[in-house]
Structure formats: C-alpha cells, structure tokens
Design an enzyme around this catalytic site. Structure first.
Site, mmCIF file in Angstrom:
data_model
loop_
_atom_site.group_PDB
_atom_site.id
_atom_site.type_symbol
_atom_site.label_atom_id
_atom_site.label_comp_id
_atom_site.label_asym_id
_atom_site.label_seq_id
_atom_site.Cartn_x
_atom_site.Cartn_y
_atom_site.Cartn_z
ATOM 1 N N ARG A 1 5.048 0.461 -5.961
ATOM 2 C CA ARG A 1 4.667 -0.625 -4.805
ATOM 3 C C ARG A 1 3.954 -1.931 -5.178
ATOM 4 O O ARG A 1 4.024 -2.818 -4.791
ATOM 5 C CB ARG A 1 4.537 -0.067 -3.866
ATOM 6 C CG ARG A 1 5.398 1.605 -3.293
ATOM 7 C CD ARG A 1 4.696 2.465 -2.257
ATOM 8 N NE ARG A 1 4.836 1.709 -0.770
ATOM 9 C CZ ARG A 1 5.341 1.853 -0.336
ATOM 10 N NH1 ARG A 1 6.322 2.628 -0.011
ATOM 11 N NH2 ARG A 1 5.561 1.467 1.222
ATOM 12 N N ASN B 1 -1.753 1.588 5.741
ATOM 13 C CA ASN B 1 -0.890 0.931 5.139
ATOM 14 C C ASN B 1 -0.486 -0.543 6.445
ATOM 15 O O ASN B 1 -0.272 0.388 7.576
ATOM 16 C CB ASN B 1 0.588 1.833 4.592
ATOM 17 C CG ASN B 1 1.565 0.658 4.405
ATOM 18 O OD1 ASN B 1 1.061 -0.766 4.007
ATOM 19 N ND2 ASN B 1 2.844 1.037 3.767
ATOM 20 N N GLY B 2 0.154 -1.420 6.788
ATOM 21 C CA GLY B 2 -0.453 -2.466 7.229
ATOM 22 C C GLY B 2 -1.405 -3.547 7.744
ATOM 23 O O GLY B 2 -2.437 -3.923 6.993
ATOM 24 N N LYS C 1 14.634 -13.773 -10.570
ATOM 25 C CA LYS C 1 14.813 -13.030 -11.802
ATOM 26 C C LYS C 1 13.570 -13.477 -12.885
ATOM 27 O O LYS C 1 12.550 -13.305 -12.911
ATOM 28 C CB LYS C 1 15.878 -12.237 -12.140
ATOM 29 C CG LYS C 1 16.267 -11.441 -11.683
ATOM 30 C CD LYS C 1 16.072 -10.620 -10.889
ATOM 31 C CE LYS C 1 14.927 -10.460 -9.860
ATOM 32 N NZ LYS C 1 15.670 -9.800 -8.854
ATOM 33 N N CYS D 1 0.330 -1.355 0.104
ATOM 34 C CA CYS D 1 0.181 -0.401 -0.028
ATOM 35 C C CYS D 1 0.879 1.483 -0.378
ATOM 36 O O CYS D 1 1.941 1.765 0.393
ATOM 37 C CB CYS D 1 -0.868 0.328 0.945
ATOM 38 S SG CYS D 1 -1.973 -1.081 1.374
ATOM 39 N N HIS E 1 19.499 -36.715 -8.317
ATOM 40 C CA HIS E 1 18.944 -37.129 -6.954
ATOM 41 C C HIS E 1 17.190 -37.195 -7.032
ATOM 42 O O HIS E 1 16.827 -36.479 -6.217
ATOM 43 C CB HIS E 1 19.656 -36.231 -5.720
ATOM 44 C CG HIS E 1 21.213 -36.987 -5.628
ATOM 45 N ND1 HIS E 1 21.485 -38.068 -5.568
ATOM 46 C CD2 HIS E 1 21.717 -35.624 -5.784
ATOM 47 C CE1 HIS E 1 22.464 -38.083 -5.020
ATOM 48 N NE2 HIS E 1 22.704 -36.672 -5.929
ATOM 49 N N GLU F 1 9.631 -14.541 -11.337
ATOM 50 C CA GLU F 1 8.915 -13.473 -10.981
ATOM 51 C C GLU F 1 8.312 -12.310 -12.100
ATOM 52 O O GLU F 1 7.012 -11.533 -11.754
ATOM 53 C CB GLU F 1 9.740 -12.266 -10.030
ATOM 54 C CG GLU F 1 10.515 -11.715 -10.179
ATOM 55 C CD GLU F 1 11.520 -10.939 -8.827
ATOM 56 O OE1 GLU F 1 10.661 -11.111 -8.216
ATOM 57 O OE2 GLU F 1 12.222 -10.985 -8.965
ATOM 58 N N LYS G 1 6.209 -4.136 -3.960
ATOM 59 C CA LYS G 1 7.680 -2.973 -3.578
ATOM 60 C C LYS G 1 7.621 -3.052 -2.218
ATOM 61 O O LYS G 1 6.526 -2.391 -1.306
ATOM 62 C CB LYS G 1 8.167 -1.886 -4.209
ATOM 63 C CG LYS G 1 9.809 -2.102 -4.293
ATOM 64 C CD LYS G 1 10.095 -1.952 -5.600
ATOM 65 C CE LYS G 1 11.957 -1.741 -5.114
ATOM 66 N NZ LYS G 1 12.742 -2.738 -5.507
ATOM 67 N N TRP H 1 -2.977 -2.808 -1.771
ATOM 68 C CA TRP H 1 -2.678 -3.813 -2.002
ATOM 69 C C TRP H 1 -3.148 -4.926 -1.148
ATOM 70 O O TRP H 1 -2.896 -4.750 -0.492
ATOM 71 C CB TRP H 1 -0.950 -3.744 -1.405
ATOM 72 C CG TRP H 1 -0.004 -5.206 -2.706
ATOM 73 C CD1 TRP H 1 -0.141 -5.250 -3.381
ATOM 74 C CD2 TRP H 1 -0.110 -6.962 -1.803
ATOM 75 N NE1 TRP H 1 0.657 -6.743 -4.049
ATOM 76 C CE2 TRP H 1 0.641 -7.473 -2.609
ATOM 77 C CE3 TRP H 1 -0.426 -6.591 -0.809
ATOM 78 C CZ2 TRP H 1 1.053 -8.781 -1.718
ATOM 79 C CZ3 TRP H 1 0.630 -7.748 0.030
ATOM 80 C CH2 TRP H 1 0.651 -9.499 -1.145
ATOM 81 N N GLU I 1 19.221 -16.528 -7.704
ATOM 82 C CA GLU I 1 19.317 -15.343 -7.723
ATOM 83 C C GLU I 1 18.112 -15.336 -9.379
ATOM 84 O O GLU I 1 16.776 -14.428 -9.726
ATOM 85 C CB GLU I 1 20.104 -14.252 -7.797
ATOM 86 C CG GLU I 1 19.968 -12.644 -8.165
ATOM 87 C CD GLU I 1 18.519 -12.197 -7.591
ATOM 88 O OE1 GLU I 1 17.653 -12.748 -6.109
ATOM 89 O OE2 GLU I 1 18.087 -11.299 -7.440
HETATM 90 C C1 F6R Z 1 12.871 -10.066 -5.457
HETATM 91 C C2 F6R Z 1 12.355 -9.015 -4.600
HETATM 92 C C3 F6R Z 1 12.908 -9.031 -3.239
HETATM 93 C C4 F6R Z 1 13.381 -8.415 -2.745
HETATM 94 C C5 F6R Z 1 12.484 -8.844 -1.219
HETATM 95 C C6 F6R Z 1 13.334 -8.111 0.230
HETATM 96 O O1 F6R Z 1 13.516 -9.293 -6.865
HETATM 97 O O2 F6R Z 1 13.101 -7.546 -5.093
HETATM 98 O O3 F6R Z 1 12.113 -10.912 -3.435
HETATM 99 O O4 F6R Z 1 14.285 -8.455 -2.353
HETATM 100 O O5 F6R Z 1 11.381 -9.101 -0.555
HETATM 101 O O6 F6R Z 1 13.473 -7.034 -0.057
HETATM 102 P P1 F6R Z 1 13.737 -5.693 0.924
HETATM 103 O O7 F6R Z 1 15.375 -6.035 0.359
HETATM 104 O O8 F6R Z 1 13.314 -4.139 0.312
HETATM 105 O O9 F6R Z 1 13.790 -6.365 2.333
#
Ligand code: F6R
Length: 609
Positions: A27, A99-100, A486, A2, A505, A489, A604, A75, A482
C-alpha cells in the site's frame, strides 16, 4: 496508504502483526509500528522506515508475548516520517492506529490543550487518541467513549484501539476509510484489506460506515450508530494466499501484466450470454441501458484514463454522450445533470477517497450511479446504486496494470450492451465486439508478452533521458495518457502525453536532438495524420518509436524503431499497444533499479482527499 492489522485470540500476536504488515507493504508506507497488550497494559514499538527496521528494533526492545495486538504502516500526511509520528499513538490509557485524516484536528487539539493535554507528535492521530482517552476517562465505557469522540471528528478514519485496562479487547470504528474484520481458527482479526488476512483466514465481515466493533478472543460484536448491536456475519472470500504472492516473478507488476489475458476473460465472460453482451448477472437489464441518455465517468489516475478510452467507445458504439471527470475536481466544477444521466465511477480499490466523494455528490443530487470496481464489498461498491466488478484478482503493485486493463474491457463490453439494447448495433455486430474482447484481446496481449527483448532494448535507450513524450490521436491519445503515467510513476523519468496534432502548438519547443517520442498509431484511419506529426518531431531530432499494426506502411525516414502489434480488431490492437507501453515502463524502471512495486511517494488505495 496507511495499513492496519490487528488480532486478539489464543495465538502469539506479534508474529501475526509482522506477517500482516509485510503483506500491507504494497500500500506504500514510510514508518511502521506495533502495540502489544498484556495484563500489565500496552507496549509500543515503532520507527521510521521499513519493516526490517522495526524487526531490528524488536530484537533490541522485544515486545512481551501477547495474544492481542495492533500494527500499522504509515504513509505520512500530517507530520513527516519519523519515529515519533509513526503509529501506534498513546494518550493516557488509549493506544491506537489510524488510517484517514481528521480534518478538524487543530480545533480538537486546541480544546484538549486547554485542559492540559500536551502532544509529542505532529499528527492528527495523536489528537484522536487524546480525545478518545479524555472521553474514556469521563465515561469509563469504550464504546461510549469512541462514539462521543468520533462524533466530534470531521474527516475519514478507521481506528484500531487498545485500552490498557481492557485486556484481550480490540476496539474498531470506521467512517470513510476501509477496514474489515475476519475470523480465524485462533481468534479474530482486523485489517485495512483482505490481502493482509489471507495468510490467516478467508472468513471476513465488511464493516458499515460508523459501526463500532469489539473483538475479543471469543467473539466479535458490532454496534450500529443507532445503538443496536449484533454479532458479525462472516462471508468467505474467493481470494487465495497465492493470489497475493509473486508466484516466481521478480515483481508483482510483471506478474500482474502477465495475468492480463486471464483477467480480461474473467471480466468479460460473466457479461456474455449466448454470445451477446448481457449484464443481467450484475442486476442490470437492457431496459435500464435504454434509460441511459448520457454518461459522466468519474475516477482518478489510471482509472480516469480507462474512462477516457471508455468514453470514446461509449460515444462511438452506444451513441451516449460521455464526459470524463477527475474525481477530485468533480464537486468544485459541478457538471450539469439531465434526465437520463448515469454517473459511472471507476476504482480498482473501491476505496479512493476522491472517487467516493464524487459518488456521494452524484447520489446527493439524485443521479443514478454505477461503480466499476475490482475489490469486492468495498465502500464504493457498496454505496453505488449498481456495481460491476472487474475480476482482475488482487492487484498488489502500486502502479495498476491488470486493474486498468479490466476496467477498459468492462467499459467496452458495456458500450456494446448499451448499443445492442438501444438498437444501435444488431446481434451480429454486438457478438463481434464481445468475441473480440473475450478471445482476440487475450491472445493479442499474449503475443505482445513474447516481445520482451524488444521492450528491454527500447528501455535501454530511455534510461539516460529526462523527458519522454507519448503522442497519439483518438483512442491512441487516450491510451498515451496511461502510457505516460506508467513510465513516469515507476521509472521517475518525466513523460508527457500529447494529442499528436497539439504538440506543434507549443510543446514541440521541448523537442531536442535525441528526445524520445513514442507515437501510438493503432487506428489505420489516423496513421497518415500521426505520421505527419512524427515527421515534425523527427525533423527536430527526436528519437521516434512508432507503435502500430503489423502491415502499416511506415516510411523508413519516419521512425527509428517500430513496435508491431498483431493486426486485428480495434480492441485487440489497442490492448496489444497497452501491453507494449506497460512493458516498456517496466523494463525501464527495472534497468534503473527502481522500487517497481512501491514507487517513491505513492500509495495503493488513496484513502485521503
Ligand atoms: C496509477 C494508479 C493510480 C490509480 C488511482 C485510482 O498506476 O494506480 O493512478 O489508478 O489512484 O485508484 P483506484 O482505481 O483504486 O480508485
């Protein structure tokens, strides 16, 4: 997650809400709304969908011209995305955005229902609005009502609140969820993060936990939990409005990948003095590093993946036994702490609820903590005992790229600093590591960015597949995690990372003719072993792309495609591989027409546990 924006001052507030909300889009959100206050009270317009849907609705139901307003991008957590669940929520004379998560909202709702309150939505936020309204009816004072109501709430919240009968005032409280205040030429603002305020001002004030603020067109007053009051103290951010814009790139993600060379330099250089690793600018002395006997890295998602790379480097260079923990699991499987344990939390946003909870857990056990954070003055940065900022600049794409890249570069620099402080590395060795990070790594990333055609070609071969694998050994396995995240997602193609030797395995049964397998093989000492694993999958029909150093002898029958990385130091080659996997993910998602910067269901800054 949010997003909140708010304003009170001398200018028309609704256009400011729309502008701020459009910046907060990154976000992640599914509904949006604005409340505008006039002398007659507060009007609300809200809807499910993106901001353009709200704009269309505002054309049909325009809000009155107002100089005091709040806005929100939601969100969904409690109750699906819908017009009625969208914020702002009204209860009596109270209109608020949140937010929360209010964890005990059911219990609070049951109490309110007993006194005749009814609810329209399925949200915890409407319950919060009703509770504040009930307290306001009783006490008649906004600050007292907010304090009394929030004292009964469990969970995390940041609220922006308007009262029908308090024209020109925006009330704010935060606990556990981010919110900052700002001062512009024409009034005062609040927002979930600074990027939403950059179009208006650079002067901000970070709120403390539990603090209430009252914003009026003339001033901002902060009220602590102990009842003391003080005017806000303003600082100036170094961020610029341009840093939160695409700058000619079609997507923020592509821009941010291209910013990596500079971001690595900016993150490593402040930790280099006279060519040697040195964290004294962060307030960390060699004496402190000498006390570190073991490290627990705690983080989520990509930040946790950065920790996996960091752990291997910390063990190898610094000889510090290092474990990596998923933050949301950390408290339920409490790790053993011993003398000399340092807990390192990593977070780009500095607000991730799971990471924050893990940090607080470690602190409650009296363990020294250090946070690696990108967003300055955020909750995690403020609460950790020590903080080391990455200087990636604002990261807008939901999928992190430069955030992760700078986290790894700082961890690597830290490993060299500990190794040098503890005498495990001499000056020449320590200098070589930081020189590689500061100079060679950015060049290696640049070199890979020039290979875009190859990545686009590889992406073309991926788009019709449902399952993809990344395999690797050692650091390459950590990087594979990673790489897989990437790709999945942002392109929605299922992708798994496996230790190259582990596939046989069980998981090798999923390999079918044509299944794409990427093999990361940056470590010359492990190439032969990884190559055996490549043969295992290739003989079962996998379509193999190998990512390895220039000059690696790869038998023609082992692979369908090779991505060559400029040969060099271990960090340079690893960061080159990182750039390759990021670009492969980007090109694949672009070819599939995905919403690259805002992948579905993702947010985000994940500020709920
Ligand atoms: C993936 C991604 C997430 C963040 C995770 C932690 O591309 O961005 O997996 O890495 O949500 O977020 P932060 O680093 O903001 O704590």
């Amino acid at each position: 997650m949010c997003g909140i924006i708010g304003f009170t001052g001398t200018a028309n507030a609704v256009p400011k809400m729309l502008k701020g909300l459009s910046v907060l889009e990154y976000r992640g959100y599914d509904s949006v709304g604005i409340a505008a206050q006039t002398a007659g009270g507060v009007d609300v317009v809200k809807c499910k969908g993106r901001i353009h849907v709200l704009e269309e609705k505002l054309r049909d139901e325009p809000l009155p011209e107002s100089r005091c307003a709040i806005g929100h991008t939601r969100w969904a957590t409690h109750g699906g995305p819908s017009d009625v669940n969208a914020h702002p929520h009204r209860a009596g004379r109270v209109v608020l955005v949140h937010n929360g998560i209010i964890e005990n909202y059911r219990e609070l709702a049951a109490d309110l229902q007993k006194s005749g309150v009814t609810f329209l939505s399925q949200t915890d936020t409407e319950v919060a609005a009703a509770l504040i309204n009930a307290c306001y009816d009783r006490l008649g004072d906004p600050a007292a009502a907010i304090r009394q109501a929030t004292d009964r709430m469990r969970g995390a919240y940041a609220f922006g609140i308007l009262f029908d009968d308090r024209p020109g005032e925006v009330w704010v409280i935060r606990r556990g969820s981010p919110l900052i205040l700002a001062k512009g030429q024409d009034g005062f603002y609040l927002a979930s993060d600074m990027t939403a305020l950059l179009p208006f001002t650079k002067q901000y004030c970070a709120m403390e936990e539990g603090e209430i603020a009252c914003l009026t067109p003339e001033h901002t007053l902060l009220m602590r939990e102990d009842g003391s009051t003080q005017p806000a103290v303003w600082k100036t951010t170094s961020m610029t409005p341009e840093s939160a814009q695409k700058g000619g790139y079609p997507h923020f993600m592509l821009k941010e990948i291209h910013e990596q060379p500079g971001a690595v330099r900016k993150s490593v250089s402040p930790r280099v003095a006279d060519g040697l690793p040195d964290f004294s600018a962060d307030g960390i002395t060699p004496e402190f590093w000498k006390t570190v006997k073991g490290i627990q890295i705690v983080a989520c998602g990509s930040a946790m993946h950065a920790g996996l790379v960091g752990a291997r480097v910390l063990e190898e260079l610094a000889g510090a036994p290092t474990t990596v923990h998923i933050a949301s699991e950390y408290r339920y499987y409490p790790p053993l702490f011993s003398e000399g344990t340092l807990v390192v939390v990593i977070s780009q946003s500095g607000e991730t609820a799971d990471t924050l909870a893990a940090l607080r857990y470690a602190k409650s056990r009296g363990v020294p903590t250090l946070a690696i954070v990108n967003a300055v003055e955020t909750t995690i940065a403020r609460e950790a005992d020590r903080r080391v900022y990455t200087y990636a600049g604002p990261e807008i794409a939901v999928a992190t790229t430069k955030g992760y890249c700078t986290q790894v570069s700082v961890l690597w620099t830290m490993a060299a600093a500990i190794a040098y402080a503890c005498g495990r590395m001499d000056a020449a060795q320590a200098r070589a590591v930081v020189a590689a990070l500061e100079q060679e790594v950015p060049q290696a990333i640049e070199a890979m960015l020039a290979k875009r055609d190859q990545f686009a070609r590889i992406a073309k071969g991926l788009v019709d597949h449902e399952h993809v694998f990344y395999i690797g050994r050692g650091l390459d396995y950590a990087m594979s995690m990673e790489a897989a995240l990437k790709l999945k997602e942002i392109s929605y193609i299922h992708c798994e990372a496996y230790a190259a030797g582990e596939l046989k395995h069980g998981t090798i049964s999923l390999i079918e003719p044509g299944t794409p397998v990427f093999a990361l093989a940056t470590d010359p000492a492990l190439v032969d072993k990884t190559e055996s694993n490549i043969r295992e999958v290739r003989s079962r029909g996998a379509q193999v792309t190998m990512i390895c150093r220039e000059g690696t002898a790869v038998p023609a029958e082992s692979t369908d495609e090779i991505v060559y990385l400029p040969d060099g130091s271990a960090p340079a080659v690893l960061f080159a591989a990182l750039t390759a996997v990021q670009m492969i993910a980007y090109e694949t998602a672009a070819r599939l027409g995905c919403d690259i910067d805002r992948p579905r269901n993702l947010a985000k800054s994940v500020t709920v546990e």
